[in-house]
Design a protein around this motif. Structure first.
Motif, mmCIF file in Angstrom:
data_model
loop_
_atom_site.group_PDB
_atom_site.id
_atom_site.type_symbol
_atom_site.label_atom_id
_atom_site.label_comp_id
_atom_site.label_asym_id
_atom_site.label_seq_id
_atom_site.Cartn_x
_atom_site.Cartn_y
_atom_site.Cartn_z
ATOM 1 N N ASP A 41 41.515 39.995 37.766
ATOM 2 C CA ASP A 41 40.176 39.486 37.555
ATOM 3 C C ASP A 41 40.077 38.748 36.230
ATOM 4 O OD1 ASP A 41 39.427 40.619 39.925
ATOM 5 O OD2 ASP A 41 38.574 42.423 39.028
ATOM 6 N N LYS A 82 35.958 37.830 40.371
ATOM 7 C CA LYS A 82 36.614 39.065 40.786
ATOM 8 C C LYS A 82 36.938 38.992 42.268
ATOM 9 C CE LYS A 82 33.925 41.746 37.446
ATOM 10 N NZ LYS A 82 35.038 42.043 36.533
ATOM 11 N N ARG A 86 39.431 33.705 37.858
ATOM 12 C CA ARG A 86 40.476 34.643 38.280
ATOM 13 C C ARG A 86 41.678 33.863 38.788
ATOM 14 N NH1 ARG A 86 42.786 37.347 42.630
ATOM 15 N NH2 ARG A 86 43.053 39.596 42.353
#
Length: 266
Positions: A24, A32, A76
């Protein structure tokens, strides 16, 4: 002055450590995923004023619309044995407080960083810009844009937040007619625009604005005309009545939407 700049691009939440494992991002709007492991998801764009693209567990927008002091978050990445890369940082935060005129003939930028090599690093969201003054003027650019995807199948980041507080009694539309204020998402796939907060309606239809527009605490907004050129304009959800008395023009891939009751040519 012309050519001058305040640049906090990529000065928000970030990650400087490369890794071959997907993980993440960082910050309140960090991208995420509920998935893990190499190759299971594409890179994901971070959120701030607007939601980032592609997340399977989306980070919601955060920070204040009228008092944006928070920086952008990082995207991410997806791990890859050959192209490991870090999260890309969000834009930083700028705060300017003046009693007189703030003239912007150069640039004030708090942009997120674009996705990395072959798209394996997630793009950072736009940062925050707060300006308080007697009036704002100039022909420059104020922007807190999200980072773009570097590959068409991957995802961009959400726009940041910009708020310009001026004294309505001092502000004139002509003073800022050539000003550009943007909180755009990155290009390619999925990011949403951030927010642009203004004290009143004088700059709407004069300055080039792009983002979700908020006008003080007003719920009913009336403007003479609106031209949207190569920009996205959405009037914030607190505005329940929008009246355009004159012309509405959409040019060059422009997009204009509203969550309110829309009255044209009243």
């Amino acid at each position: 002055e012309g050519g001058g700049s305040i640049d906090v691009n990529g000065r928000g939440y970030g990650d400087t450590v490369s890794s071959s494992a997907a993980r993440d991002g960082y910050g309140p709007g960090a991208a995420k995923s509920s998935l893990s492991g190499e190759g299971t998801v594409y890179t994901l764009g971070a959120s701030h004023g607007g939601i980032g693209g592609g997340s399977t567990s989306m980070a919601l927008p955060y920070g204040s619309v009228s008092d944006p002091t928070t920086p952008g978050s990082s995207g991410r990445p997806i791990g890859h044995a050959s192209y490991s890369d870090c999260c890309r940082a969000g834009g930083g935060a700028v705060r300017i407080e003046a009693t007189g005129t703030v003239t912007v003939d150069g640039t004030i930028t708090a942009n997120g960083v674009n996705g990395g090599k072959y798209g394996y690093a997630g793009a950072g969201s736009g940062g925050g810009i707060y300006i308080s003054c007697g009036r704002v003027a100039g022909s420059g650019v104020i922007c807190a844009n999200g980072g773009s995807s570097s590959y068409g199948a991957l995802y961009s980041a959400g726009g940041g937040r910009v708020a310009i507080h001026y004294d309505p009694a001092q502000q004139t539309a002509d003073a800022a007619a050539l000003l550009t204020v943007r909180a755009d998402p990155g290009t390619y796939n999925g990011g949403f625009p951030g927010s642009v907060w203004l004290s009143d309606t004088k700059l709407i239809g004069r300055a080039l604005l792009s983002g979700e527009i908020f006008v003080g605490e007003q719920r009913s907004v009336e403007i003479d005309a609106l031209t949207v050129s190569n920009a996205f304009v959405r009037f914030g959800g607190q505005i329940t009545n929008l009246v355009i008395r004159g012309d509405l023009k959409l040019m060059g891939g422009a997009n204009a939407t509203t969550a309110s009751r829309f009255i044209f040519g009243a």
